[in-house]
Design a protein around this motif. Sequence first.
Motif, PDB file in Angstrom:
ATOM      1  N   TYR A   1       0.799  -1.273   0.091  1.00 17.75           N
ATOM      2  CA  TYR A   1       0.097   0.034   0.052  1.00 17.75           C
ATOM      3  C   TYR A   1       1.018   1.109  -0.119  1.00 17.75           C
ATOM      4  O   TYR A   1       0.602   2.331  -0.650  1.00 17.75           O
ATOM      5  N   TYR A   2       1.827   1.198   0.806  1.00 18.01           N
ATOM      6  CA  TYR A   2       2.778   2.425   0.896  1.00 18.01           C
ATOM      7  C   TYR A   2       3.753   2.705  -0.285  1.00 18.01           C
ATOM      8  O   TYR A   2       4.303   3.774  -0.287  1.00 18.01           O
ATOM      9  N   THR A   3       4.237   1.526  -1.033  1.00 19.99           N
ATOM     10  CA  THR A   3       5.133   1.410  -1.978  1.00 19.99           C
ATOM     11  C   THR A   3       4.457   1.543  -3.329  1.00 19.99           C
ATOM     12  O   THR A   3       5.367   1.763  -4.365  1.00 19.99           O
ATOM     13  N   SER A   4       3.231   1.431  -3.675  1.00 18.86           N
ATOM     14  CA  SER A   4       2.846   1.167  -4.851  1.00 18.86           C
ATOM     15  C   SER A   4       2.792   2.202  -5.656  1.00 18.86           C
ATOM     16  O   SER A   4       3.454   2.064  -6.835  1.00 18.86           O
TER      17      SER A   4
ATOM     18  N   VAL B   1       4.496  16.553   0.537  1.00 19.24           N
ATOM     19  CA  VAL B   1       3.405  17.111   0.738  1.00 19.24           C
ATOM     20  C   VAL B   1       2.050  16.143   0.798  1.00 19.24           C
ATOM     21  O   VAL B   1       1.191  16.136   1.675  1.00 19.24           O
ATOM     22  N   GLY B   2       2.255  15.147   0.135  1.00 21.66           N
ATOM     23  CA  GLY B   2       1.416  14.009  -0.015  1.00 21.66           C
ATOM     24  C   GLY B   2       0.426  13.856  -1.180  1.00 21.66           C
ATOM     25  O   GLY B   2      -0.445  13.236  -1.356  1.00 21.66           O
ATOM     26  N   TYR B   3       0.806  14.638  -2.461  1.00 25.05           N
ATOM     27  CA  TYR B   3       0.080  14.579  -3.654  1.00 25.05           C
ATOM     28  C   TYR B   3       0.787  13.433  -4.611  1.00 25.05           C
ATOM     29  O   TYR B   3       1.670  13.654  -5.273  1.00 25.05           O
ATOM     30  N   LEU B   4       0.197  12.254  -4.318  1.00 26.05           N
ATOM     31  CA  LEU B   4       1.108  11.332  -4.836  1.00 26.05           C
ATOM     32  C   LEU B   4       0.078  10.671  -6.127  1.00 26.05           C
ATOM     33  O   LEU B   4       0.792  10.012  -7.000  1.00 26.05           O
ATOM     34  N   ARG B   5      -1.051  10.627  -6.206  1.00 24.18           N
ATOM     35  CA  ARG B   5      -1.701  10.108  -7.111  1.00 24.18           C
ATOM     36  C   ARG B   5      -1.677  10.791  -8.475  1.00 24.18           C
ATOM     37  O   ARG B   5      -1.388  10.193  -9.408  1.00 24.18           O
ATOM     38  N   GLY B   6      -1.461  12.139  -8.361  1.00 25.21           N
ATOM     39  CA  GLY B   6      -1.343  12.961  -9.811  1.00 25.21           C
ATOM     40  C   GLY B   6       0.179  12.637 -10.377  1.00 25.21           C
ATOM     41  O   GLY B   6       0.441  12.616 -11.385  1.00 25.21           O
ATOM     42  N   LEU B   7       1.014  12.488  -9.408  1.00 26.37           N
ATOM     43  CA  LEU B   7       2.381  12.132  -9.788  1.00 26.37           C
ATOM     44  C   LEU B   7       2.544  10.746 -10.537  1.00 26.37           C
ATOM     45  O   LEU B   7       3.160  10.455 -11.662  1.00 26.37           O
ATOM     46  N   THR B   8       1.931   9.820  -9.963  1.00 27.83           N
ATOM     47  CA  THR B   8       1.735   8.421 -10.401  1.00 27.83           C
ATOM     48  C   THR B   8       1.157   8.470 -11.807  1.00 27.83           C
ATOM     49  O   THR B   8       1.950   7.830 -12.641  1.00 27.83           O
ATOM     50  N   ILE B   9      -0.017   9.151 -11.861  1.00 34.00           N
ATOM     51  CA  ILE B   9      -0.584   8.952 -13.093  1.00 34.00           C
ATOM     52  C   ILE B   9       0.265   9.730 -14.394  1.00 34.00           C
ATOM     53  O   ILE B   9       0.374   9.292 -15.520  1.00 34.00           O
ATOM     54  N   ALA B  10       0.994  11.031 -14.042  1.00 38.93           N
ATOM     55  CA  ALA B  10       1.680  11.621 -14.901  1.00 38.93           C
ATOM     56  C   ALA B  10       2.924  10.724 -15.219  1.00 38.93           C
ATOM     57  O   ALA B  10       3.295  10.880 -16.441  1.00 38.93           O
ATOM     58  N   ALA B  11       3.486  10.029 -14.300  1.00 39.69           N
ATOM     59  CA  ALA B  11       4.568   9.461 -14.724  1.00 39.69           C
ATOM     60  C   ALA B  11       4.353   8.210 -15.584  1.00 39.69           C
ATOM     61  O   ALA B  11       4.954   7.693 -16.576  1.00 39.69           O
ATOM     62  N   ILE B  12       3.228   7.524 -15.339  1.00 34.00           N
ATOM     63  CA  ILE B  12       2.991   6.364 -16.327  1.00 34.00           C
ATOM     64  C   ILE B  12       2.273   6.887 -17.906  1.00 34.00           C
ATOM     65  O   ILE B  12       2.826   6.243 -18.781  1.00 34.00           O
ATOM     66  N   ALA B  13       1.777   8.256 -17.576  1.00 29.76           N
ATOM     67  CA  ALA B  13       1.339   8.703 -19.107  1.00 29.76           C
ATOM     68  C   ALA B  13       2.565   9.221 -19.773  1.00 29.76           C
ATOM     69  O   ALA B  13       2.615   9.299 -21.250  1.00 29.76           O
ATOM     70  N   GLY B  14       3.491   9.740 -18.875  1.00 32.71           N
ATOM     71  CA  GLY B  14       4.767  10.237 -19.724  1.00 32.71           C
ATOM     72  C   GLY B  14       5.383   8.926 -20.426  1.00 32.71           C
ATOM     73  O   GLY B  14       5.957   9.250 -21.391  1.00 32.71           O
TER      74      GLY B  14
END
Length: 430
Positions: A148-151, A289-302
């Motif tokens: 959960y914490y590393t996904s 700060v805790g904004y993980l979901r946007g970073l993950t989606i952007a990395a996969i999309a990139g």
Amino acid sequence: IRPPPRSTPSNSSAASDVYKRQVLLSFYIADIFTAIPVELAFDAQIVCILVGITLVLDMLASCFGGALQGLQYYSRSNGVLVICIVFRTILIILILVIWKSVIAVQLGYVIASALSMILMFIVAQKSIPNFRINITLVNRKAIRDLWYYTSHSLARSGSRIIMFNTLTLLVGWKGTAKDVTIYDVALKLPDAIRSLLGGMQNVFLPVVTSFCAKGKFYEINTVVKKATQICFSLTCISSILLFALADEIMVFWLGYSTSKEMILVMRLLIISVVPDGIFGIWLPTLVGVGYLRGLTIAAIAGASGAILIAFVLLDFVTVPMAPTIAMIAVMSVYRGLWLPSYGIYKLGIHSYDYLRASLRQPFIAAIVSIFMLWGLNTILPKWNVLGLYKFIIYTFVVICCFATICLREEIANFVVVVRKRLEEKKGVSI
């Protein structure tokens, strides 16, 4: 950013699985990629196995590095990373002086990964009280919590690894063995810059996390501005030097001169580092700060976008140039535009103040240093200067430009700290 602590048995099992897959793949590597000629089939098999060993050692090292990062020992884990990167670069250069081969390059990676695993374990054992591997504590709940914490971290780092490896595989699929060798060399130098800058950017993560926990968002804005200025300066220094000396580096590494197109590929790959180096500080900031979901989606999309663009460009440009253009396009949009825009929006920073405070002085220093090197380049060939002396002169000029224009305060503070340490040591000795 490395994930928090992970369980050793699960990583060991995954590492063993990776190694088995690499050994199996090595027997078919020459049949999969038509660019590999018959005389290099055995070398390709050895390199494939060495890549598997490197991945296994890196995965095991991530266990101990993740433990250090999870307990916020960022400076220690980053110190080990920087030491190993410098050691790997020097080792590969020394190996290539004796044995110029792709096997030699990958062998240097294996040795450096082994050193990284050993040092990470030693540092973790010294830093963490009662640190030991206890298999009996591993259960389903522990694995589920760790996942959960590393996904998010795994998704970001995994998409990045898939992007780089897939682009390299495209060169081997459509190009020749020479294209693969030269592209691999051209990709390693920018990757070294990214690793060093990533280690430095992670130093600011515990500071941002601490300020966020205390609700001091104004201090976070100050840290981001100063970190952007420092990382921008270091990015420009390394990129300008590698860009100016790309021809000499390629000749030294390969032992022969290459075409102008391959030198252009190497320089474009160096340019692709610039957006990542300038605005990469936003990645650990937003993680803190805790904004993980946007970073993950952007990395996969990139990563997906880079692979798709490379596939499309293969029908229009040469093989090494297609993944290079894809890399520049994705890094410019993802790291150069989206990441700072997303960070500025989430933290409420005024964009003009941020750009003016962080980028103005490094940009002026970069322009001055480029003009200085351009002037030297018109003079040095007349002196018939050797590559080593040219590297020393260029490095001195670029560092002086940035030190006098945008890093005066940081250098002055560093001198004060060193002077205090020396005075303290003298007082203790007396």
